[in-house]
Design a protein around this motif. Sequence first.
Motif, PDB file in Angstrom:
ATOM      1  N   ASN A  70       0.855  -1.187   0.000  1.00 38.19           N
ATOM      2  CA  ASN A  70       0.000   0.000   0.000  1.00 38.19           C
ATOM      3  C   ASN A  70       0.890   1.235   0.000  1.00 38.19           C
ATOM      4  O   ASN A  70       2.111   1.148  -0.181  1.00 38.19           O
ATOM      5  N   LEU A  71       0.276   2.384   0.190  1.00 41.06           N
ATOM      6  CA  LEU A  71       1.005   3.657   0.225  1.00 41.06           C
ATOM      7  C   LEU A  71       0.312   4.545   1.246  1.00 41.06           C
ATOM      8  O   LEU A  71      -0.921   4.614   1.263  1.00 41.06           O
ATOM      9  N   ILE A  72       1.082   5.170   2.100  1.00 36.62           N
ATOM     10  CA  ILE A  72       0.524   6.104   3.078  1.00 36.62           C
ATOM     11  C   ILE A  72       1.118   7.477   2.818  1.00 36.62           C
ATOM     12  O   ILE A  72       2.344   7.670   2.903  1.00 36.62           O
ATOM     13  N   ALA A  73       0.256   8.420   2.439  1.00 39.89           N
ATOM     14  CA  ALA A  73       0.684   9.786   2.115  1.00 39.89           C
ATOM     15  C   ALA A  73       0.219  10.736   3.203  1.00 39.89           C
ATOM     16  O   ALA A  73      -0.779  10.489   3.891  1.00 39.89           O
ATOM     17  N   PHE A  74       0.912  11.858   3.343  1.00 41.34           N
ATOM     18  CA  PHE A  74       0.568  12.829   4.381  1.00 41.34           C
ATOM     19  C   PHE A  74       1.040  14.208   3.940  1.00 41.34           C
ATOM     20  O   PHE A  74       1.900  14.348   3.061  1.00 41.34           O
ATOM     21  N   ARG A  75       0.453  15.213   4.526  1.00 43.00           N
ATOM     22  CA  ARG A  75       0.864  16.584   4.220  1.00 43.00           C
ATOM     23  C   ARG A  75       2.301  16.828   4.661  1.00 43.00           C
ATOM     24  O   ARG A  75       2.738  16.327   5.698  1.00 43.00           O
ATOM     25  N   ALA A  76       3.005  17.624   3.894  1.00 42.16           N
ATOM     26  CA  ALA A  76       4.419  17.894   4.163  1.00 42.16           C
ATOM     27  C   ALA A  76       4.558  19.224   4.897  1.00 42.16           C
ATOM     28  O   ALA A  76       4.747  20.274   4.275  1.00 42.16           O
ATOM     29  N   GLY A  77       4.467  19.193   6.225  1.00 42.16           N
ATOM     30  CA  GLY A  77       4.707  20.402   7.011  1.00 42.16           C
ATOM     31  C   GLY A  77       3.927  21.587   6.488  1.00 42.16           C
ATOM     32  O   GLY A  77       2.709  21.575   6.435  1.00 42.16           O
ATOM     33  N   ARG A  78       4.666  22.617   6.042  1.00 41.76           N
ATOM     34  CA  ARG A  78       4.036  23.810   5.479  1.00 41.76           C
ATOM     35  C   ARG A  78       4.145  23.861   3.960  1.00 41.76           C
ATOM     36  O   ARG A  78       3.948  24.908   3.352  1.00 41.76           O
ATOM     37  N   GLY A  79       4.466  22.722   3.336  1.00 42.81           N
ATOM     38  CA  GLY A  79       4.425  22.695   1.884  1.00 42.81           C
ATOM     39  C   GLY A  79       5.717  22.262   1.238  1.00 42.81           C
ATOM     40  O   GLY A  79       6.517  21.504   1.806  1.00 42.81           O
ATOM     41  N   ASP A  80       5.943  22.752   0.032  1.00 43.47           N
ATOM     42  CA  ASP A  80       7.054  22.312  -0.803  1.00 43.47           C
ATOM     43  C   ASP A  80       8.402  22.701  -0.192  1.00 43.47           C
ATOM     44  O   ASP A  80       8.516  23.676   0.552  1.00 43.47           O
ATOM     45  N   GLY A  81       9.406  21.930  -0.549  1.00 46.52           N
ATOM     46  CA  GLY A  81      10.753  22.184  -0.051  1.00 46.52           C
ATOM     47  C   GLY A  81      11.548  20.893  -0.016  1.00 46.52           C
ATOM     48  O   GLY A  81      11.275  19.949  -0.768  1.00 46.52           O
ATOM     49  N   SER A  82      12.529  20.834   0.851  1.00 45.23           N
ATOM     50  CA  SER A  82      13.330  19.633   1.050  1.00 45.23           C
ATOM     51  C   SER A  82      13.419  19.364   2.542  1.00 45.23           C
ATOM     52  O   SER A  82      13.602  20.295   3.337  1.00 45.23           O
ATOM     53  N   TYR A  83      13.277  18.084   2.926  1.00 45.02           N
ATOM     54  CA  TYR A  83      13.199  17.740   4.337  1.00 45.02           C
ATOM     55  C   TYR A  83      14.081  16.530   4.635  1.00 45.02           C
ATOM     56  O   TYR A  83      14.134  15.579   3.845  1.00 45.02           O
ATOM     57  N   PRO A  84      14.770  16.535   5.792  1.00 44.47           N
ATOM     58  CA  PRO A  84      15.662  15.420   6.115  1.00 44.47           C
ATOM     59  C   PRO A  84      14.892  14.155   6.474  1.00 44.47           C
ATOM     60  O   PRO A  84      13.798  14.209   7.042  1.00 44.47           O
ATOM     61  N   VAL A  85      15.495  13.036   6.116  1.00 43.89           N
ATOM     62  CA  VAL A  85      14.967  11.714   6.475  1.00 43.89           C
ATOM     63  C   VAL A  85      16.002  11.065   7.390  1.00 43.89           C
ATOM     64  O   VAL A  85      17.170  10.920   7.017  1.00 43.89           O
ATOM     65  N   TRP A  86      15.570  10.688   8.595  1.00 45.71           N
ATOM     66  CA  TRP A  86      16.488  10.160   9.603  1.00 45.71           C
ATOM     67  C   TRP A  86      16.226   8.678   9.840  1.00 45.71           C
ATOM     68  O   TRP A  86      15.071   8.234   9.900  1.00 45.71           O
ATOM     69  N   ILE A  87      17.304   7.926  10.011  1.00 55.13           N
ATOM     70  CA  ILE A  87      17.234   6.512  10.384  1.00 55.13           C
ATOM     71  C   ILE A  87      17.628   6.413  11.851  1.00 55.13           C
ATOM     72  O   ILE A  87      18.729   6.830  12.242  1.00 55.13           O
ATOM     73  N   GLY A  88      16.722   5.868  12.669  1.00 59.59           N
ATOM     74  CA  GLY A  88      17.019   5.656  14.082  1.00 59.59           C
ATOM     75  C   GLY A  88      17.472   4.232  14.314  1.00 59.59           C
ATOM     76  O   GLY A  88      16.768   3.282  13.948  1.00 59.59           O
ATOM     77  N   ARG A  89      18.647   4.066  14.896  1.00 56.72           N
ATOM     78  CA  ARG A  89      19.198   2.728  15.141  1.00 56.72           C
ATOM     79  C   ARG A  89      19.195   2.409  16.628  1.00 56.72           C
ATOM     80  O   ARG A  89      19.415   3.286  17.470  1.00 56.72           O
TER      81      ARG A  89
END
Length: 406
Positions: free
Chosen positions: A365-384
């Motif tokens: 499946n796919l789960i989509a959500f609003r991106a903060g305040r809109g367009d831009g670039s956002y960091p993706v973090w991996i928690g170990r």
Amino acid sequence: MVVFDGLDVSYGDMWGPHRGTTHPTPLSRAVAARRHAAGTAYAVLLSSRERPLALIEKWPRGKWRVYLFDDRSWRMQMIDFKPHPTGMLLAHRSTRWRFSTDRAHASGKWDTQETTTVSADGQIEVQYRTAASGGTATQPSPAMASGRPDARPEPVPVRPSPASVEDFLCSAPEFGDWQVFVPFLAQQGHRSATTVVLTDVSVGEGSGPLRAAGIEQLFSPGTRDTRDGTVAVEPVDAGSLRIPSGRLAVSDPGWISEPRTVAVPPGEYPVTLSLSRTPHRAEVAAARVTFLDAPPRAWEMALRPREDLGLLAEGEFYGVGVDTGTVAFMDATRTVTEEELDEKVFLPLDEAFTVELPGTEPEPNLIAFRAGRGDGSYPVWIGRTDDGQIGCVVVDFLLHPSDDAQ
């Protein structure tokens, strides 16, 4: 005209439409040097007594671009360089502008533009354009040659003229060898002493790339002080994500050709949103896929194979690009049609924070959500976890960074 015997050297990101006199995003010399070695873009500013004289941009594939400033600190000329068969650089195109007012210059609206193009064998073509008439000419008319700003060139056939190509060649610089470009400053009337000393005035390296800080707080219910005031943090269940291929993809669902992917155990995992609420609005501050119950002990940036943290300046990051105001978690094998996006993702998100685009089990499946305040670039973090396993993956929309993650 500026007379100089020394130039201050500083580094930054490419300027783009910025029309100021200093770097909008400064870099340290060390980061710029690493970018040079990696063949990625950066910019060099040569200044004299705080007056910019030349902006040098390093482009991929051995290309360079130099902008020249006049004595008003206006960018009035652009010279493009490309590799020549001799191993040197060929100044193959030079563009000059005339602006009628300060406002016109600030907005980039030139009155006349003169472009000189040089072929690899030394054939020259000159073209004139005027903004008012939209006309072009490929040879200088007497009116334009006189420098009258109201000149209106008449189009004439292209007639390249021969020249010595050696007059348009210069050495391809090693990093720091900016003396190569100093002679070009004379094209804006500036005069140099016999010896010109270059002085590094770049910023320090600082604390390095953006660090994950306060990520756990994004999913802890309660209040939090932010730069926008006090907000209420509310974790919200967004459903379960099926990842049968073992590759989690994080992407704008409208642009999934190059998602940011993370290798994870195949399975079905909970997705949680962090809502940031004030009395006037609620926004998605972050989104998380959880793979293990154990709390993360270390965080790392999700990188593509060729991305290098050493090429990032202070506070910079590689992230997921957003152009539709939306981000999605999905299996890397999942595809989406334009009709599905419009009817089943974008329209429902007008009324909700998140939406699921189902897939017939066991398909993803796919789960989509609003991106903060809109367009831009956002960091993706991996928690170990303590033993190095991936415990979760988080997209942070940077609504309220901590002091360590500005």
